[in-house]
Design an enzyme around this catalytic site. Sequence first.
Site, mmCIF file in Angstrom:
data_model
loop_
_atom_site.group_PDB
_atom_site.id
_atom_site.type_symbol
_atom_site.label_atom_id
_atom_site.label_comp_id
_atom_site.label_asym_id
_atom_site.label_seq_id
_atom_site.Cartn_x
_atom_site.Cartn_y
_atom_site.Cartn_z
ATOM 1 C CG PHE A 7 -8.084 -52.534 5.378
ATOM 2 C CD1 PHE A 7 -8.886 -53.465 4.543
ATOM 3 C CD2 PHE A 7 -7.957 -51.339 4.960
ATOM 4 C CE1 PHE A 7 -9.458 -52.679 3.168
ATOM 5 C CE2 PHE A 7 -8.443 -50.689 4.104
ATOM 6 C CZ PHE A 7 -9.229 -51.382 3.126
ATOM 7 C CB CYS A 8 -10.031 -55.704 11.178
ATOM 8 S SG CYS A 8 -11.257 -56.138 10.536
ATOM 9 C CB ALA A 9 -8.085 -60.389 11.982
#
Length: 75
Positions: A7-9
């Site tokens: 999960f990231c931006a």
Amino acid sequence: MLTVRLFCAAGMSTSLLVNKMIEEANKEGKEVDIVAYPVNELDRRLDGVDVALLGPQVGYMKKKAQKIAGDAGVP
């Protein structure tokens, strides 16, 4: 098969990281399913996941992510 969600931006660098992770797992003969998603989808993307990871750019959300993933039984 190990199922990993990163999960990231939702930045471009995360797809590079996913590709490197898959490449390294393949070198070791490990079967993996690694996909990156925006961190705001964390609560909807944990079904059947063995481990959830956070990209460094969203590290500030670690405690919240641990709570959401922990409630779903995902380390």
